[in-house]
Design a protein around this motif. Structure first.
Motif, PDB file in Angstrom:
ATOM      1  N   ASP A   1     -14.889 -10.350   1.431  1.00  0.00           N
ATOM      2  CA  ASP A   1     -14.937  -9.652   2.720  1.00  0.00           C
ATOM      3  C   ASP A   1     -16.382  -9.256   3.010  1.00  0.00           C
ATOM      4  O   ASP A   1     -16.982  -8.466   2.259  1.00  0.00           O
ATOM      5  N   ALA A   2     -16.943  -9.798   4.081  1.00  0.00           N
ATOM      6  CA  ALA A   2     -18.355  -9.601   4.398  1.00  0.00           C
ATOM      7  C   ALA A   2     -18.705  -8.123   4.552  1.00  0.00           C
ATOM      8  O   ALA A   2     -19.758  -7.671   4.088  1.00  0.00           O
ATOM      9  N   HIS A   3     -17.832  -7.365   5.206  1.00  0.00           N
ATOM     10  CA  HIS A   3     -18.104  -5.947   5.427  1.00  0.00           C
ATOM     11  C   HIS A   3     -18.167  -5.200   4.091  1.00  0.00           C
ATOM     12  O   HIS A   3     -19.058  -4.365   3.866  1.00  0.00           O
ATOM     13  N   THR A   4     -17.223  -5.498   3.196  1.00  0.00           N
ATOM     14  CA  THR A   4     -17.190  -4.844   1.885  1.00  0.00           C
ATOM     15  C   THR A   4     -18.418  -5.208   1.063  1.00  0.00           C
ATOM     16  O   THR A   4     -19.031  -4.341   0.423  1.00  0.00           O
ATOM     17  N   VAL A   5     -18.774  -6.487   1.076  1.00  0.00           N
ATOM     18  CA  VAL A   5     -19.944  -6.936   0.330  1.00  0.00           C
ATOM     19  C   VAL A   5     -21.199  -6.226   0.840  1.00  0.00           C
ATOM     20  O   VAL A   5     -22.002  -5.698   0.065  1.00  0.00           O
ATOM     21  N   LYS A   6     -21.371  -6.191   2.164  1.00  0.00           N
ATOM     22  CA  LYS A   6     -22.541  -5.547   2.753  1.00  0.00           C
ATOM     23  C   LYS A   6     -22.608  -4.076   2.354  1.00  0.00           C
ATOM     24  O   LYS A   6     -23.670  -3.561   1.982  1.00  0.00           O
ATOM     25  N   ARG A   7     -21.471  -3.395   2.415  1.00  0.00           N
ATOM     26  CA  ARG A   7     -21.432  -1.966   2.092  1.00  0.00           C
ATOM     27  C   ARG A   7     -21.786  -1.719   0.626  1.00  0.00           C
ATOM     28  O   ARG A   7     -22.543  -0.798   0.300  1.00  0.00           O
ATOM     29  N   ARG A   8     -21.230  -2.555  -0.266  1.00  0.00           N
ATOM     30  CA  ARG A   8     -21.500  -2.369  -1.699  1.00  0.00           C
ATOM     31  C   ARG A   8     -22.975  -2.622  -2.028  1.00  0.00           C
ATOM     32  O   ARG A   8     -23.575  -1.880  -2.817  1.00  0.00           O
ATOM     33  N   VAL A   9     -23.553  -3.663  -1.434  1.00  0.00           N
ATOM     34  CA  VAL A   9     -24.959  -3.963  -1.694  1.00  0.00           C
ATOM     35  C   VAL A   9     -25.839  -2.834  -1.173  1.00  0.00           C
ATOM     36  O   VAL A   9     -26.750  -2.365  -1.862  1.00  0.00           O
ATOM     37  N   ARG A  10     -25.567  -2.367   0.035  1.00  0.00           N
ATOM     38  CA  ARG A  10     -26.367  -1.287   0.612  1.00  0.00           C
ATOM     39  C   ARG A  10     -26.199  -0.003  -0.185  1.00  0.00           C
ATOM     40  O   ARG A  10     -27.164   0.733  -0.409  1.00  0.00           O
ATOM     41  N   ASN A  11     -24.991   0.282  -0.626  1.00  0.00           N
ATOM     42  CA  ASN A  11     -24.759   1.475  -1.442  1.00  0.00           C
ATOM     43  C   ASN A  11     -25.528   1.405  -2.760  1.00  0.00           C
ATOM     44  O   ASN A  11     -26.109   2.394  -3.221  1.00  0.00           O
ATOM     45  N   HIS A  12     -25.518   0.217  -3.369  1.00  0.00           N
ATOM     46  CA  HIS A  12     -26.207   0.012  -4.649  1.00  0.00           C
ATOM     47  C   HIS A  12     -27.702   0.270  -4.500  1.00  0.00           C
ATOM     48  O   HIS A  12     -28.304   1.020  -5.278  1.00  0.00           O
ATOM     49  N   ILE A  13     -28.316  -0.311  -3.484  1.00  0.00           N
ATOM     50  CA  ILE A  13     -29.757  -0.162  -3.292  1.00  0.00           C
ATOM     51  C   ILE A  13     -30.092   1.208  -2.709  1.00  0.00           C
ATOM     52  O   ILE A  13     -31.095   1.824  -3.081  1.00  0.00           O
ATOM     53  N   ALA A  14     -29.257   1.712  -1.815  1.00  0.00           N
ATOM     54  CA  ALA A  14     -29.508   3.027  -1.218  1.00  0.00           C
ATOM     55  C   ALA A  14     -29.393   4.138  -2.255  1.00  0.00           C
ATOM     56  O   ALA A  14     -30.104   5.139  -2.184  1.00  0.00           O
ATOM     57  N   TYR A  15     -28.515   3.956  -3.246  1.00  0.00           N
ATOM     58  CA  TYR A  15     -28.404   4.942  -4.329  1.00  0.00           C
ATOM     59  C   TYR A  15     -29.736   5.054  -5.050  1.00  0.00           C
ATOM     60  O   TYR A  15     -30.235   6.150  -5.310  1.00  0.00           O
ATOM     61  N   VAL A  16     -30.308   3.899  -5.354  1.00  0.00           N
ATOM     62  CA  VAL A  16     -31.610   3.878  -6.018  1.00  0.00           C
ATOM     63  C   VAL A  16     -32.654   4.553  -5.137  1.00  0.00           C
ATOM     64  O   VAL A  16     -33.452   5.368  -5.590  1.00  0.00           O
ATOM     65  N   GLU A  17     -32.647   4.215  -3.853  1.00  0.00           N
ATOM     66  CA  GLU A  17     -33.636   4.778  -2.936  1.00  0.00           C
ATOM     67  C   GLU A  17     -33.511   6.295  -2.864  1.00  0.00           C
ATOM     68  O   GLU A  17     -34.501   7.027  -2.913  1.00  0.00           O
ATOM     69  N   THR A  18     -32.287   6.787  -2.749  1.00  0.00           N
ATOM     70  CA  THR A  18     -32.071   8.219  -2.627  1.00  0.00           C
ATOM     71  C   THR A  18     -32.521   8.958  -3.884  1.00  0.00           C
ATOM     72  O   THR A  18     -33.195   9.979  -3.823  1.00  0.00           O
ATOM     73  N   LYS A  19     -32.155   8.418  -5.045  1.00  0.00           N
ATOM     74  CA  LYS A  19     -32.503   9.075  -6.301  1.00  0.00           C
ATOM     75  C   LYS A  19     -33.990   8.964  -6.609  1.00  0.00           C
ATOM     76  O   LYS A  19     -34.615   9.904  -7.102  1.00  0.00           O
TER      77      LYS A  19
END
Length: 235
Positions: free
Chosen positions: A204-222
């Motif tokens: 599912d493209a939406h799920t994939v996009k969300r997971r990738v962004r969450n993964h990288i955004a977590y790093v960015e936030t921390k």
């Protein structure tokens, strides 16, 4: 003497390693020493000292250092010497931005083409990550992270995306050196990759996009202490 079986960014076939020129094998070993923090960022590298360590000529060391310089891992200055480059805030910002742009698109496209055999290979990588998480081995986790992301990007079937991503491999792996202090545990890093794999399997493209962004955004936030408009999930 350098160990010819040593891997660089990720595990490689031993026969392929044996075919590499000695200068490349030494460059690979130096990268591992930097990533494992055996050689510190900012440290001066001396040709004579390295030649003695690896039991090779200075010309071979010079060739190895040229490889590292082309990958922007070291910096050579006339009359000043050769130093391992320190990561700047701009380096961090740029890598996070590039990873978001490239991986988000590549993962979405790759999900369409992943077959059963590909999923099994990714599951095997994630299973290895579980072992490394249990062993509390950050360096092993980061090497497997590179293997996981590289495999997926190569499945996107866009040769130009793959070429650009290949050119960033050393920079990304060096960036990962900084992340161990920002994750709450080895388990949380492993859990993120379980979620990424689940998203890929869903196709599912939406799920994939969300997971990738969450993964990288977590790093960015921390790492940067920045707030962004991505709603992070608990892992």
């Amino acid at each position: 003497m350098i160990q010819r079986g040593a891997s660089a960014l990720y595990q490689q076939d031993s026969s392929a390693m044996m075919q590499k020129p000695l200068s490349e094998l030494i460059a690979d070993r130096l990268k591992q020493k930097i990533w494992n923090e055996e050689i510190q960022l900012g440290k001066r590298l001396l040709e004579t000292e390295l030649a003695e360590t690896f039991d090779v000529s200075r010309s071979t060391i010079r060739e190895a250092l040229k490889i590292l310089e082309s990958e922007e891992l070291i910096n050579s200055q006339a009359r000043k010497g050769t130093y391992v480059k320190a990561f700047t805030q701009q380096d961090v910002d740029e890598i996070i931005e590039l990873r978001t742009l490239i991986e988000e698109r590549a993962f979405i496209q790759a999900a369409r083409y992943l077959g059963e055999n590909d999923i099994k290979k990714l599951e095997a990588i994630v299973e290895q990550m579980k072992t490394k998480a249990d062993e509390q081995d950050w360096h092993g986790l980061f090497d497997l992270d590179m293997l996981f992301h590289n495999y997926v990007v190569r499945m996107c079937r866009n040769s130009r995306i793959i070429k650009i991503y290949d050119s960033l491999q050393v920079q990304i792996r060096t960036f990962l050196m900084h992340l161990d202090r920002y994750y709450s545990s080895h388990q949380s890093f492993y859990d993120e990759h379980k979620l990424l794999l689940q998203a890929l399997v869903s196709k599912d493209a939406h799920t994939v996009k969300r997971r990738v962004r969450n993964h990288i955004a977590y790093v960015e936030t921390k790492l940067l202490g920045q707030k962004n408009n991505v709603e992070l999930e608990e892992v």
